[in-house]
Enzyme design. Structure first.
Site, PDB file in Angstrom:
ATOM      1  N   ASP A  42     -10.423  -2.405  12.297  1.00  0.00           N
ATOM      2  CA  ASP A  42      -9.660  -3.949  11.648  1.00  0.00           C
ATOM      3  C   ASP A  42      -9.262  -4.392  12.498  1.00  0.00           C
ATOM      4  O   ASP A  42      -8.239  -4.981  11.705  1.00  0.00           O
ATOM      5  CB  ASP A  42      -7.937  -3.020  10.898  1.00  0.00           C
ATOM      6  CG  ASP A  42      -7.925  -2.493  10.354  1.00  0.00           C
ATOM      7  OD1 ASP A  42      -9.642  -2.016   9.045  1.00  0.00           O
ATOM      8  OD2 ASP A  42      -7.434  -1.272   9.451  1.00  0.00           O
ATOM      9  N   ASN A  59      -5.688  -1.606  -4.722  1.00  0.00           N
ATOM     10  CA  ASN A  59      -6.789  -1.495  -3.842  1.00  0.00           C
ATOM     11  C   ASN A  59      -6.210  -0.718  -2.275  1.00  0.00           C
ATOM     12  O   ASN A  59      -6.288  -1.441  -1.622  1.00  0.00           O
ATOM     13  CB  ASN A  59      -7.438  -3.836  -2.902  1.00  0.00           C
ATOM     14  CG  ASN A  59      -8.389  -4.073  -2.126  1.00  0.00           C
ATOM     15  OD1 ASN A  59      -8.991  -2.605  -2.541  1.00  0.00           O
ATOM     16  ND2 ASN A  59      -8.604  -4.857  -2.046  1.00  0.00           N
ATOM     17  N   ASP A  89       0.482  -0.855  -0.364  1.00  0.00           N
ATOM     18  CA  ASP A  89      -0.154   0.051   0.062  1.00  0.00           C
ATOM     19  C   ASP A  89       0.786   1.315   0.218  1.00  0.00           C
ATOM     20  O   ASP A  89       0.464   1.966  -0.721  1.00  0.00           O
ATOM     21  CB  ASP A  89      -1.358   0.169   1.333  1.00  0.00           C
ATOM     22  CG  ASP A  89      -2.424  -1.010   0.716  1.00  0.00           C
ATOM     23  OD1 ASP A  89      -2.349  -1.485   0.457  1.00  0.00           O
ATOM     24  OD2 ASP A  89      -3.204  -0.974   2.109  1.00  0.00           O
ATOM     25  N   HIS A 111      -5.619  -9.018   3.476  1.00  0.00           N
ATOM     26  CA  HIS A 111      -3.714  -9.386   4.646  1.00  0.00           C
ATOM     27  C   HIS A 111      -4.451  -9.640   5.979  1.00  0.00           C
ATOM     28  O   HIS A 111      -4.219 -10.533   6.558  1.00  0.00           O
ATOM     29  CB  HIS A 111      -3.648  -8.367   3.864  1.00  0.00           C
ATOM     30  CG  HIS A 111      -3.694  -6.753   4.269  1.00  0.00           C
ATOM     31  ND1 HIS A 111      -3.233  -5.938   5.314  1.00  0.00           N
ATOM     32  CD2 HIS A 111      -5.338  -6.267   4.124  1.00  0.00           C
ATOM     33  CE1 HIS A 111      -4.410  -4.931   5.508  1.00  0.00           C
ATOM     34  NE2 HIS A 111      -5.457  -5.255   4.497  1.00  0.00           N
ATOM     35  N   ARG A 112      -6.244  -8.989   6.160  1.00  0.00           N
ATOM     36  CA  ARG A 112      -5.755  -9.185   7.463  1.00  0.00           C
ATOM     37  C   ARG A 112      -6.574 -10.749   7.676  1.00  0.00           C
ATOM     38  O   ARG A 112      -6.721 -10.885   8.748  1.00  0.00           O
ATOM     39  CB  ARG A 112      -6.927  -7.720   8.368  1.00  0.00           C
ATOM     40  CG  ARG A 112      -6.158  -6.712   8.299  1.00  0.00           C
ATOM     41  CD  ARG A 112      -6.442  -5.824   8.707  1.00  0.00           C
ATOM     42  NE  ARG A 112      -6.000  -4.409   8.304  1.00  0.00           N
ATOM     43  CZ  ARG A 112      -4.817  -4.228   9.056  1.00  0.00           C
ATOM     44  NH1 ARG A 112      -4.491  -4.882   9.768  1.00  0.00           N
ATOM     45  NH2 ARG A 112      -4.479  -2.904   8.939  1.00  0.00           N
ATOM     46  N   GLU A 121     -11.478  -4.097   1.853  1.00  0.00           N
ATOM     47  CA  GLU A 121     -10.678  -5.297   1.292  1.00  0.00           C
ATOM     48  C   GLU A 121     -11.775  -6.301   0.346  1.00  0.00           C
ATOM     49  O   GLU A 121     -11.647  -6.930  -0.647  1.00  0.00           O
ATOM     50  CB  GLU A 121      -9.485  -5.495   0.871  1.00  0.00           C
ATOM     51  CG  GLU A 121      -8.317  -4.429   1.221  1.00  0.00           C
ATOM     52  CD  GLU A 121      -8.104  -4.176   2.836  1.00  0.00           C
ATOM     53  OE1 GLU A 121      -7.033  -2.949   2.858  1.00  0.00           O
ATOM     54  OE2 GLU A 121      -9.604  -3.472   3.302  1.00  0.00           O
ATOM     55  N   LYS A 130       0.566  -6.748   1.638  1.00  0.00           N
ATOM     56  CA  LYS A 130      -0.651  -5.359   1.585  1.00  0.00           C
ATOM     57  C   LYS A 130      -0.199  -4.687   2.973  1.00  0.00           C
ATOM     58  O   LYS A 130       0.065  -3.569   2.254  1.00  0.00           O
ATOM     59  CB  LYS A 130      -1.714  -5.234   1.757  1.00  0.00           C
ATOM     60  CG  LYS A 130      -2.501  -3.953   1.508  1.00  0.00           C
ATOM     61  CD  LYS A 130      -4.497  -5.009   0.965  1.00  0.00           C
ATOM     62  CE  LYS A 130      -4.718  -3.209   1.612  1.00  0.00           C
ATOM     63  NZ  LYS A 130      -4.948  -2.457   0.606  1.00  0.00           N
TER      64      LYS A 130
END
Length: 422
Positions: A299, A97, A55, A376-377, A327, A402
């Site tokens: 998040d 993204n 990112d 990613h999360r 995302e 990311k």
């Protein structure tokens, strides 16, 4: 940045407390804010403690395409030299993204005298941006996004207008931050006001205001949910970026689930990022509260939800509707993948997520290939399930690049065995 990773990792439960010292990477949220502010300033700024991930690399590349000199003297620093204005790029800005980069630059490029297209990948083209586009039009800046999502075409006039603009920030606080950071280039003072009281993660607006002031902006709260920004532009300066609180949530989860002790080098109450509030919730495991309001630590919700799968009582996550436009639809993704581990482990109720906790899952062998949805999360949070359940396989582990390129190296460094697969 991480090397090429396998198509999948299967995690072997360590069956012991995990201990050690792990320094989280720099904050993505702060890095992308100060990269932009330094680029808009006249002079050279040194940014230390920065995150180098997909990112932030996309943000830095876009700034270079608009005439900003961005050097990288070491693995955690940027040296940014700007002239006080951006110039039109030769083509569309492609931002993958990266939500922060896309939203922030959609507003910032309006300060350019010219037409700019801000675009992203197929996932970014599903993420709403219409409230920000509407606000730009209200300021007299011609902007359009025919689908309500990127790509966005902005016809800048070299300044950011003036007066009062209202914005619906219920989907994302990033819309507000984008307007705030561009507002010092107004033709006069600009007041930015919320259309209602709902705002996704208000704490991130506070991060924006602090960063703006560090680069010389004059901005004050002019009422409840309203801010007045003076047309000062920005001045260059040095800025140290704190570690990423969202990344820290995985480390707190590791501690809680394994009964370990991990030294992050920073206390939870030293973070200024709102996700740090998750530490107290995770530390309550296995007695996490039955209702968790995730509105101001969005998040961190996937991390808390995976930890909650092993809690002593069910947990309902509320205030998380905004997770549907991240995302991926994270409410659905978390529910789907928890149910892949054990059917019925989670359920969506409206925009709430209910985790039907089962401490008996720990120690079982429950083979499950976790879809990560390019998110990613999802990958990082579900890796935590593999610390207690045998057979957890994370697909597409490279998506963690990311925001946390060294995530899998971190787990390996703590002694977690990762079996590569295809």
């Amino acid at each position: 940045m991480q090397n090429t990773l396998p198509a999948a990792y299967t995690i072997t439960p360590p069956n012991r407390p995990l201990t050690g010292r792990v320094l989280p990477p720099g904050s993505k949220s702060i890095t992308n804010r100060v990269l932009l502010l330094a680029a808009l300033a006249n002079g050279t700024s040194r940014l230390t403690g920065a995150l180098k991930s997909k990112d932030t690399v996309l943000m830095a590349r876009a700034l270079r395409e608009m005439g900003v000199n961005v050097e990288e003297p070491d693995a955690t620093s940027f040296l940014v030299t700007g002239t006080g204005k951006l110039v039109a790029p030769n083509g569309p800005l492609f931002l993958g993204n990266a939500g922060t980069a896309t939203r922030f630059l959609t507003a910032a490029v309006a300060t350019i005298d010219g037409t700019i297209i801000v675009d992203g990948d197929e996932d970014m083209r599903l993420r709403p941006i219409k409230p920000l586009v509407d606000a730009l039009n209200a300021l007299g800046i011609a902007a359009e996004a025919p689908t309500g999502c990127p790509p966005v075409t902005i016809r800048g006039r070299g300044q950011f207008g003036k007066g009062r603009v209202e914005i619906d920030a219920s989907l994302s606080s990033q819309y507000v931050s984008a307007l705030l950071m561009a507002a010092p280039f107004g033709d006069g003072p600009i007041e930015i006001a919320l259309t209602g009281k709902d705002i996704g993660a208000r704490g991130y607006v506070d991060l924006t205001l602090a960063a703006m002031r560090a680069f010389g902006a004059r901005v004050r709260e002019s009422g409840e949910g309203a801010w007045l920004v003076e047309p000062t532009g920005y001045v260059a300066g040095d800025f140290h970026i704190e570690p990423d609180a969202s990344a820290a949530t995985y480390l707190w989860g590791i501690e809680a689930l394994t009964g370990g002790n991990i030294d992050l080098g920073v206390a939870a109450d030293a973070f200024t990022q709102p996700d740090a509030a998750a530490q107290a919730v995770i530390a309550a495991y296995p007695n996490m509260p039955s209702v968790i309001d995730g509105s101001q630590m969005q998040d961190a919700v996937p991390t808390m939800a995976v930890v909650a799968a092993f809690n002593y009582r069910p947990v309902r996550f509320v205030g998380i509707a905004n997770l549907r436009v991240k995302e991926t639809d994270r409410i659905r993704a978390v529910a789907n993948e928890l149910n892949r581990i054990r059917p019925g482990l989670a359920v969506e109720e409206g925009d709430d997520l209910v985790v039907h906790s089962d401490p008996g899952l720990a120690g079982q062998t429950l083979p499950a290939c976790i879809e990560t949805y390019h998110d990613h999360r999802i990958a990082m949070s579900f890796a935590l399930a593999g610390l207690l359940v045998d057979g957890i396989t994370i697909l597409d582990p490279s998506c963690t690049g990311k925001t946390y390129p060294e995530y899998w190296d971190m787990l390996g460094g703590l002694g977690v065995e990762l079996i590569a697969g295809s």
